[in-house]
Design a protein around this motif. Structure first.
Motif, PDB file in Angstrom:
ATOM      1  N   GLU A 154      -1.378 -10.092  -6.756  1.00 37.74           N
ATOM      2  CA  GLU A 154      -0.332  -9.539  -7.622  1.00 37.74           C
ATOM      3  C   GLU A 154      -0.939  -8.920  -8.874  1.00 37.74           C
ATOM      4  OE1 GLU A 154       2.955  -9.118  -7.016  1.00 37.74           O
ATOM      5  OE2 GLU A 154       2.297  -9.725  -5.015  1.00 37.74           O
ATOM      6  N   ALA A 155      -1.966  -9.558  -9.434  1.00 41.23           N
ATOM      7  CA  ALA A 155      -2.627  -9.009 -10.617  1.00 41.23           C
ATOM      8  C   ALA A 155      -3.297  -7.677 -10.296  1.00 41.23           C
ATOM      9  CB  ALA A 155      -3.649 -10.007 -11.146  1.00 41.23           C
ATOM     10  N   LEU A 156      -3.890  -7.586  -9.107  1.00 43.22           N
ATOM     11  CA  LEU A 156      -4.523  -6.328  -8.722  1.00 43.22           C
ATOM     12  C   LEU A 156      -3.490  -5.222  -8.555  1.00 43.22           C
ATOM     13  CD1 LEU A 156      -6.973  -4.678  -7.934  1.00 43.22           C
ATOM     14  CD2 LEU A 156      -6.718  -5.509  -5.601  1.00 43.22           C
ATOM     15  N   ARG A 157      -2.333  -5.558  -7.984  1.00 40.95           N
ATOM     16  CA  ARG A 157      -1.273  -4.550  -7.856  1.00 40.95           C
ATOM     17  C   ARG A 157      -0.915  -3.961  -9.217  1.00 40.95           C
ATOM     18  NH1 ARG A 157       1.186  -4.934  -2.772  1.00 40.95           N
ATOM     19  NH2 ARG A 157       0.946  -6.976  -1.763  1.00 40.95           N
ATOM     20  N   ALA A 158      -0.992  -4.788 -10.253  1.00 43.67           N
ATOM     21  CA  ALA A 158      -0.601  -4.346 -11.593  1.00 43.67           C
ATOM     22  C   ALA A 158      -1.586  -3.356 -12.197  1.00 43.67           C
ATOM     23  CB  ALA A 158      -0.464  -5.566 -12.515  1.00 43.67           C
ATOM     24  N   VAL A 159      -2.803  -3.281 -11.637  1.00 42.86           N
ATOM     25  CA  VAL A 159      -3.786  -2.353 -12.211  1.00 42.86           C
ATOM     26  C   VAL A 159      -4.211  -1.258 -11.241  1.00 42.86           C
ATOM     27  CG1 VAL A 159      -4.663  -4.186 -13.697  1.00 42.86           C
ATOM     28  CG2 VAL A 159      -5.851  -3.692 -11.564  1.00 42.86           C
ATOM     29  N   ALA A 160      -4.139  -1.511  -9.935  1.00 42.29           N
ATOM     30  CA  ALA A 160      -4.701  -0.560  -8.964  1.00 42.29           C
ATOM     31  C   ALA A 160      -4.040   0.806  -9.030  1.00 42.29           C
ATOM     32  CB  ALA A 160      -4.597  -1.128  -7.552  1.00 42.29           C
ATOM     33  N   ALA A 161      -2.719   0.828  -9.124  1.00 43.20           N
ATOM     34  CA  ALA A 161      -2.003   2.114  -9.114  1.00 43.20           C
ATOM     35  C   ALA A 161      -2.355   2.978 -10.314  1.00 43.20           C
ATOM     36  CB  ALA A 161      -0.498   1.860  -9.064  1.00 43.20           C
ATOM     37  N   ALA A 162      -2.752   2.333 -11.426  1.00 41.74           N
ATOM     38  CA  ALA A 162      -3.078   3.076 -12.645  1.00 41.74           C
ATOM     39  C   ALA A 162      -4.568   3.367 -12.761  1.00 41.74           C
ATOM     40  CB  ALA A 162      -2.607   2.283 -13.863  1.00 41.74           C
ATOM     41  N   SER A 163      -5.356   3.013 -11.748  1.00 43.57           N
ATOM     42  CA  SER A 163      -6.811   3.145 -11.809  1.00 43.57           C
ATOM     43  C   SER A 163      -7.309   4.262 -10.905  1.00 43.57           C
ATOM     44  CB  SER A 163      -7.480   1.822 -11.395  1.00 43.57           C
ATOM     45  OG  SER A 163      -7.060   0.755 -12.213  1.00 43.57           O
ATOM     46  N   GLN A 172      -3.182   0.743  -1.286  1.00 43.21           N
ATOM     47  CA  GLN A 172      -2.394   1.346  -2.361  1.00 43.21           C
ATOM     48  C   GLN A 172      -2.908   2.724  -2.768  1.00 43.21           C
ATOM     49  OE1 GLN A 172      -0.890  -2.724  -4.635  1.00 43.21           O
ATOM     50  NE2 GLN A 172      -1.224  -0.856  -5.769  1.00 43.21           N
ATOM     51  N   GLY A 173      -3.983   3.173  -2.111  1.00 40.05           N
ATOM     52  CA  GLY A 173      -4.478   4.524  -2.348  1.00 40.05           C
ATOM     53  C   GLY A 173      -5.557   4.635  -3.397  1.00 40.05           C
ATOM     54  N   THR A 174      -6.100   3.503  -3.854  1.00 40.13           N
ATOM     55  CA  THR A 174      -7.154   3.532  -4.868  1.00 40.13           C
ATOM     56  C   THR A 174      -8.466   3.041  -4.270  1.00 40.13           C
ATOM     57  OG1 THR A 174      -5.544   3.080  -6.613  1.00 40.13           O
ATOM     58  CG2 THR A 174      -7.856   2.751  -7.163  1.00 40.13           C
ATOM     59  N   THR A 175      -9.498   3.867  -4.378  1.00 43.92           N
ATOM     60  CA  THR A 175     -10.808   3.486  -3.869  1.00 43.92           C
ATOM     61  C   THR A 175     -11.268   2.191  -4.531  1.00 43.92           C
ATOM     62  OG1 THR A 175     -11.438   5.784  -3.487  1.00 43.92           O
ATOM     63  CG2 THR A 175     -13.228   4.193  -3.678  1.00 43.92           C
ATOM     64  N   ALA A 176     -11.819   1.275  -3.730  1.00 43.11           N
ATOM     65  CA  ALA A 176     -12.302   0.002  -4.254  1.00 43.11           C
ATOM     66  C   ALA A 176     -13.705  -0.254  -3.746  1.00 43.11           C
ATOM     67  CB  ALA A 176     -11.374  -1.135  -3.850  1.00 43.11           C
ATOM     68  N   GLN A 177     -14.517  -0.882  -4.600  1.00 46.95           N
ATOM     69  CA  GLN A 177     -15.874  -1.257  -4.219  1.00 46.95           C
ATOM     70  C   GLN A 177     -16.053  -2.749  -4.457  1.00 46.95           C
ATOM     71  OE1 GLN A 177     -19.094   0.495  -6.514  1.00 46.95           O
ATOM     72  NE2 GLN A 177     -20.672  -0.401  -5.211  1.00 46.95           N
ATOM     73  N   LEU A 178     -16.545  -3.456  -3.433  1.00 50.30           N
ATOM     74  CA  LEU A 178     -16.867  -4.872  -3.553  1.00 50.30           C
ATOM     75  C   LEU A 178     -18.298  -4.990  -4.031  1.00 50.30           C
ATOM     76  CD1 LEU A 178     -16.034  -7.862  -3.016  1.00 50.30           C
ATOM     77  CD2 LEU A 178     -17.028  -7.600  -0.734  1.00 50.30           C
TER      78      LEU A 178
END
Length: 335
Positions: free
Chosen positions: A229-238, A262-268
């Motif tokens: 849920e916390a990631l949802r709060a930042v991913a769309a704006a990143s 959600q359409g935002t590139t992520a790197q682990l």
């Protein structure tokens, strides 16, 4: 002066790295997802190993990784913890800690047969799922376990009722599922799954088996849910999301997948050294989080590295505050 071909190759590689760093240099905003990093179950498991080392000295043997993070494992190894895959690697009578992911009854019996002094660091939320597996199986159900094959938590839970449990990983697995009695089916889940994907599998199970019984309370743990849920709060704006966590960390992998959906590139990344400068080139806003087994100081190091590539404005997005605490086992109780 003559330059050797190998020197030219090395120089070209250095120029490429500096070129990428120069392209990545810019002011940016870092959106910190909160909660992030350690959860209560991880804190408890690490503290158990630390206390056993302090009280009994080294070596202290740990079955598998105590939690799925390479930095945690290396830190404990430096203090004298020895991580093993097979109990036969542990000397008879030695102290053995079970990891936070839990073990099957078969593993417990093996430890007893070798006269090992066992201290159980299984997360209490995993223990709850094990108890539910036994309860459903005793009721005569086929217990469908939603999880990832090969994960230690999955292996431990399936071992609680091996003749009554089946593993599904996807909606496609549900479609192919065959059970002895469609009116006696229940389900449980691994504690570190993606909430939205799991809901789709449960929906497919309910459609196939209308009498499907659910666990008394949600199996996906509070920490996994909160970090998603916390990631949802930042991913769309990143423009880019960095997830601090090891590759074998299920909940960290789910965060990467969630951001991607959600359409935002992520790197682990295991730590700041693994940040790919190429990903930062167009990233004016970077979302930053960490899986539940990743130490919080690794997140701070990532912020420091980003600050070395231009002015950084850090904004924290908190969706909830965690105050969960799990008691230690009696063998390592409070001092």
């Amino acid at each position: 002066m003559v330059t050797a071909p190998g020197d030219e190759t090395a120089a070209a590689a250095v120029r490429d790295v500096f070129g990428q760093l120069e392209a990545a240099f810019r002011p940016r905003t870092v959106l910190l997802a909160s909660p992030r990093s350690f959860c209560a179950g991880v804190d408890r498991a690490i503290e158990i190993v630390e206390r056993v080392l302090a009280d009994r000295g080294s070596p202290v043997y740990v079955r598998k990784q105590i939690v799925h993070n390479i930095h945690v494992v290396r830190s404990l190894e430096r203090r004298g913890a020895v991580f093993v895959d097979d109990l036969d690697e542990v000397p008879a009578g030695a102290t053995l800690v079970f990891s936070a992911h839990g073990v099957s009854p078969e593993v417990r019996e093996h430890a007893d047969a070798r006269r090992l002094d066992v201290i159980d660091a299984t997360c209490p939320l995993v223990t709850k799922v094990h108890a539910e597996a036994r309860r459903f199986a005793q009721h005569g159900d086929t217990v469908v376990f939603i999880g990832h094959a090969g994960h230690e938590e999955t292996e431990g839970t399936l071992g609680e009722a091996p003749d009554s449990m089946v593993l599904v990983e996807s909606v496609a697995d549900v479609a192919a599922l065959s059970v002895p009695d469609p009116d006696r089916v229940s389900y449980l889940t691994q504690t570190t799954l993606a909430v939205d994907e799991t809901a789709g599998i449960v929906s497919a199970l309910t459609e196939r088996f209308p009498a499907l019984r659910a666990p008394r309370s949600e199996d996906i743990c509070y920490a996994t849910t909160n970090r998603q849920e916390a990631l949802r709060a930042v991913a769309a704006a990143s423009d880019l999301v960095l997830v601090v966590g090891s590759v074998n960390s299920s909940n960290s992998q789910r965060l990467v997948e969630l951001s991607t959906r959600q359409g935002t590139t992520a790197q682990l990344i295991d730590d700041a050294s693994e940040i790919d400068p190429a990903h930062l080139r167009e990233a004016a806003v970077v979302g930053l989080t960490a899986g539940a087994s990743a130490p919080p100081e690794l997140v701070e190091e990532v912020v420091d590295v980003l600050a070395g590539l231009g002015a950084v404005t850090v904004k924290e997005r908190e969706v909830t505050r965690e105050n969960v605490h799990f008691a230690l086992p009696r063998a390592v109780g409070a001092r």
